[in-house]
Design a protein around this motif. Sequence first.
Motif, PDB file in Angstrom:
ATOM      1  N   SER A   5       0.813  -1.219   0.000  1.00  0.00           N
ATOM      2  CA  SER A   5       0.000   0.000   0.000  1.00  0.00           C
ATOM      3  C   SER A   5       0.850   1.274   0.000  1.00  0.00           C
ATOM      4  N   GLU A   7       2.983   4.340  -1.271  1.00  0.00           N
ATOM      5  CA  GLU A   7       2.937   5.127  -2.499  1.00  0.00           C
ATOM      6  C   GLU A   7       4.075   6.138  -2.478  1.00  0.00           C
ATOM      7  N   ALA A  10       4.055   9.853  -0.934  1.00  0.00           N
ATOM      8  CA  ALA A  10       3.033  10.002   0.114  1.00  0.00           C
ATOM      9  C   ALA A  10       3.707  10.120   1.488  1.00  0.00           C
ATOM     10  N   TYR A  32       7.622   8.579   1.594  1.00  0.00           N
ATOM     11  CA  TYR A  32       8.111   7.332   1.003  1.00  0.00           C
ATOM     12  C   TYR A  32       8.866   7.623  -0.288  1.00  0.00           C
ATOM     13  N   ASP A 102       0.173   5.107   8.228  1.00  0.00           N
ATOM     14  CA  ASP A 102      -0.458   6.208   7.506  1.00  0.00           C
ATOM     15  C   ASP A 102      -1.251   7.062   8.504  1.00  0.00           C
TER      16      ASP A 102
END
Length: 133
Positions: A5, A7, A10, A32, A102
């Motif tokens: 997941s 990205e 992000a 990231y 996140d």
Amino acid sequence: MDVNSLEIGATYYRIAFADVAQTMPSIEPLVYAGVNIFNLPSGRSDKYYFQDAVSVVKFGLGIQLGQEVQPAAETSDLSPTSHEGRVYSAHEAREIGEVIVDLQALAIEINCTLKRAKELRFPKLSKAKGKWV
């Protein structure tokens, strides 16, 4: 949340705690940058690289071009006056979703931390016993 997941570009958050009871969180925003963006010795597990938010704001997000990390756009890796550069941290797959989270998971973790702190009557740090080497 897992490595699939992630990205590139992000923002994620690294969570650490000042105390064993995990009532005093430290939260660091990281961006990231990619997997194995630096040379990885053979036989080693994948490394997931994050760039600190301050160096992203100052120099932009680095991207992989060949074997070296280069600036995305026309920024420089180094400031001509202070020689500050991009700062990366490497993490293993098992850390994604636990240490690196996140924003949605961060909110959940903060609520859990608040609950632990309330149950323990908001403990204070004290000097550790033993030798520090």
